[in-house]
Enzyme design. Structure first.
Site, PDB file in Angstrom:
ATOM      1  N   GLU A 183      -5.075  -4.307  10.949  1.00 44.85           N
ATOM      2  CA  GLU A 183      -4.070  -3.253  11.059  1.00 44.85           C
ATOM      3  C   GLU A 183      -4.337  -2.437  12.331  1.00 44.85           C
ATOM      4  O   GLU A 183      -5.143  -1.496  12.305  1.00 44.85           O
ATOM      5  CB  GLU A 183      -4.121  -2.324   9.848  1.00 44.85           C
ATOM      6  N   ASN A 233       0.867  -1.184   0.000  1.00 48.39           N
ATOM      7  CA  ASN A 233       0.000   0.000   0.000  1.00 48.39           C
ATOM      8  C   ASN A 233       0.903   1.232   0.000  1.00 48.39           C
ATOM      9  O   ASN A 233       1.479   1.584   1.023  1.00 48.39           O
ATOM     10  CB  ASN A 233      -0.895  -0.016   1.245  1.00 48.39           C
ATOM     11  N   TRP A 234       0.976   1.868  -1.166  1.00 46.59           N
ATOM     12  CA  TRP A 234       1.884   3.019  -1.275  1.00 46.59           C
ATOM     13  C   TRP A 234       1.306   4.292  -0.678  1.00 46.59           C
ATOM     14  O   TRP A 234       1.995   5.307  -0.590  1.00 46.59           O
ATOM     15  CB  TRP A 234       2.232   3.255  -2.751  1.00 46.59           C
ATOM     16  N   LYS A 235       0.009   4.284  -0.339  1.00 45.56           N
ATOM     17  CA  LYS A 235      -0.626   5.499   0.213  1.00 45.56           C
ATOM     18  C   LYS A 235      -0.382   6.659  -0.761  1.00 45.56           C
ATOM     19  O   LYS A 235      -0.385   6.444  -1.964  1.00 45.56           O
ATOM     20  CB  LYS A 235      -0.113   5.766   1.628  1.00 45.56           C
ATOM     21  N   GLU A 255      -6.575   5.029   7.815  1.00 40.82           N
ATOM     22  CA  GLU A 255      -6.351   6.455   7.511  1.00 40.82           C
ATOM     23  C   GLU A 255      -7.611   7.081   6.923  1.00 40.82           C
ATOM     24  O   GLU A 255      -7.884   8.260   7.132  1.00 40.82           O
ATOM     25  CB  GLU A 255      -5.137   6.596   6.580  1.00 40.82           C
ATOM     26  N   SER A 259       3.807  -1.397  10.421  1.00 38.81           N
ATOM     27  CA  SER A 259       5.257  -1.405  10.617  1.00 38.81           C
ATOM     28  C   SER A 259       5.924  -2.733  10.251  1.00 38.81           C
ATOM     29  O   SER A 259       6.892  -3.153  10.901  1.00 38.81           O
ATOM     30  CB  SER A 259       5.610  -0.994  12.052  1.00 38.81           C
ATOM     31  N   GLY A 263       3.063  -0.812   4.295  1.00 38.58           N
ATOM     32  CA  GLY A 263       3.071   0.597   3.904  1.00 38.58           C
ATOM     33  C   GLY A 263       4.491   1.048   3.563  1.00 38.58           C
ATOM     34  O   GLY A 263       5.018   0.733   2.493  1.00 38.58           O
ATOM     35  N   GLY A 264       5.120   1.765   4.490  1.00 34.24           N
ATOM     36  CA  GLY A 264       6.420   2.393   4.242  1.00 34.24           C
ATOM     37  C   GLY A 264       7.462   1.479   3.607  1.00 34.24           C
ATOM     38  O   GLY A 264       8.159   1.883   2.661  1.00 34.24           O
ATOM     39  N   GLY A 322       2.846   2.968  10.723  1.00 35.90           N
ATOM     40  CA  GLY A 322       3.784   4.064  10.517  1.00 35.90           C
ATOM     41  C   GLY A 322       4.502   4.492  11.791  1.00 35.90           C
ATOM     42  O   GLY A 322       5.108   5.557  11.843  1.00 35.90           O
ATOM     43  N   HIS A 336      -9.473   1.513   5.001  1.00 38.13           N
ATOM     44  CA  HIS A 336      -8.165   1.692   5.651  1.00 38.13           C
ATOM     45  C   HIS A 336      -8.318   2.650   6.833  1.00 38.13           C
ATOM     46  O   HIS A 336      -9.110   3.598   6.777  1.00 38.13           O
ATOM     47  CB  HIS A 336      -7.140   2.228   4.650  1.00 38.13           C
TER      48      HIS A 336
HETATM   49  P1  13P Z   1       3.229   0.948   7.623  1.00 43.25           P
HETATM   50  O1  13P Z   1       3.748  -0.367   7.081  1.00 43.25           O
HETATM   51  O2  13P Z   1       3.931   2.140   7.028  1.00 43.25           O
HETATM   52  O3  13P Z   1       3.157   0.942   9.118  1.00 43.25           O
HETATM   53  O4  13P Z   1       1.710   1.067   7.103  1.00 43.25           O
HETATM   54  C1  13P Z   1       0.846  -0.003   7.292  1.00 43.25           C
HETATM   55  C2  13P Z   1      -0.390   0.245   6.531  1.00 43.25           C
HETATM   56  O5  13P Z   1      -1.179   1.107   6.877  1.00 43.25           O
HETATM   57  C3  13P Z   1      -0.617  -0.553   5.325  1.00 43.25           C
HETATM   58  O6  13P Z   1      -1.911  -0.372   4.836  1.00 43.25           O
END
Ligand code: 13P
Length: 254
Positions: A168, A10-12, A98, A214, A235-236, A174, A96
């Site tokens: 999640e 997930n590149w956001k 966010e 994470s 994510g990251g 993050g 999600h």
């Molecule tokens: P991180 O891996 O950056 O913590 O993000 C997780 C996430 O929200 C994936 O959808």
């Protein structure tokens, strides 16, 4: 019951179109990783088509980060399931944290999006998870069960079957603070129990439940070694092709 693991990036809100294409070109050299697991790259909307084109001919899937529940109409700024499919997406993230917490998306809106994705035969990755305050109050299981109950309210067993669930915990996203494999497994079991009660034994046995929060190349193997953890939503650490390849490469041999 063997469930094929699913590793999603997930590149956001990251990467230009050209940076997305560069990643896809680099990552396509590791398309062998898709022999052992399902791999899904989930870029921002405008990069779905270029990434899908770059990965054409590989077994790597492409997804989108959100959708609107209507097919078309006066919904400024929104994108429908059909538009995502037209762009080459086969997966879509729904609910999600966010979107829930930063954009005010309610359980009821998440339910409409889940139903729309399933109607269109897009594979939803339905995200659930508690905040730190909810965990500290011991309410994590209740919160996740409430999110599941509302999301699946109008969905029957057959329609629900393709859904991937991503646990999640909001406090792990993050933050560099991963849930312990034990905490993740405990919640994955609670989610599978909920699936069994709601949809029956078979549906619960085949449902794939990812962990996200994470995840990185150093902790992926420990999480993926657990039978109850059917994959990762990253994510990251998914923004770099080498790092994401290392995570996908941590899937144990079947
Ligand atoms: P991180 O891996 O950056 O913590 O993000 C997780 C996430 O929200 C994936 O959808």
């Amino acid at each position: 019951m063997h469930r094929r693991k699913i590793i999603a990036a997930n590149w956001k809100m990251n990467k230009s179109i050209s940076a997305a294409e560069t990643f896809a070109r680099e990552f396509s050299r590791r398309s062998d990783l898709a022999d052992a697991c399902d791999i899904v790259i989930i870029p921002p909307f405008f990069s779905v088509r270029p990434v899908a084109d770059t990965l054409a001919g590989t077994q790597i899937h492409v997804g989108a980060q959100d959708l609107h529940w209507e097919a078309s109409g006066a919904f400024t700024g929104e994108v429908s399931a059909a538009m995502l499919q037209d762009a080459g997406a086969t997966y879509v993230i729904v609910g999600h944290s966010e979107r829930r917490h930063l954009m005010g998306e309610s359980d009821a809106v998440v339910a409409k999006k889940l139903a729309a994705a399933l109607r269109a035969s897009l594979i939803p990755i339905l995200c659930v998870g508690e905040t730190l305050a909810e965990r500290e109050a011991g309410r994590q299981t209740g919160v996740v069960e409430r999110q599941l109950t509302t999301a699946f309210e109008a969905v029957d067993e057959r329609a629900a079957a393709p859904t991937v669930i991503a646990y999640e915990p909001v406090w792990a996203i993050g933050t560099g603070r991963t849930a312990s494999a034990e905490d993740a497994v405990a919640m994955h079991r609670a989610i599978r129990d909920w699936m069994q009660t709601r949809f029956g034994e078979t549906a619960a046995a085949v449902a794939r439940i990812q962990y996200g929060g994470s995840v990185n190349p150093d902790n992926a193997a420990e999480l993926l070694a657990r039978e109850d953890i059917d994959g990762l939503l990253v994510g990251g650490a998914s923004l770099d092709a080498g790092s994401f390849a290392a995570i996908a490469g941590a899937v144990p041999a079947a």
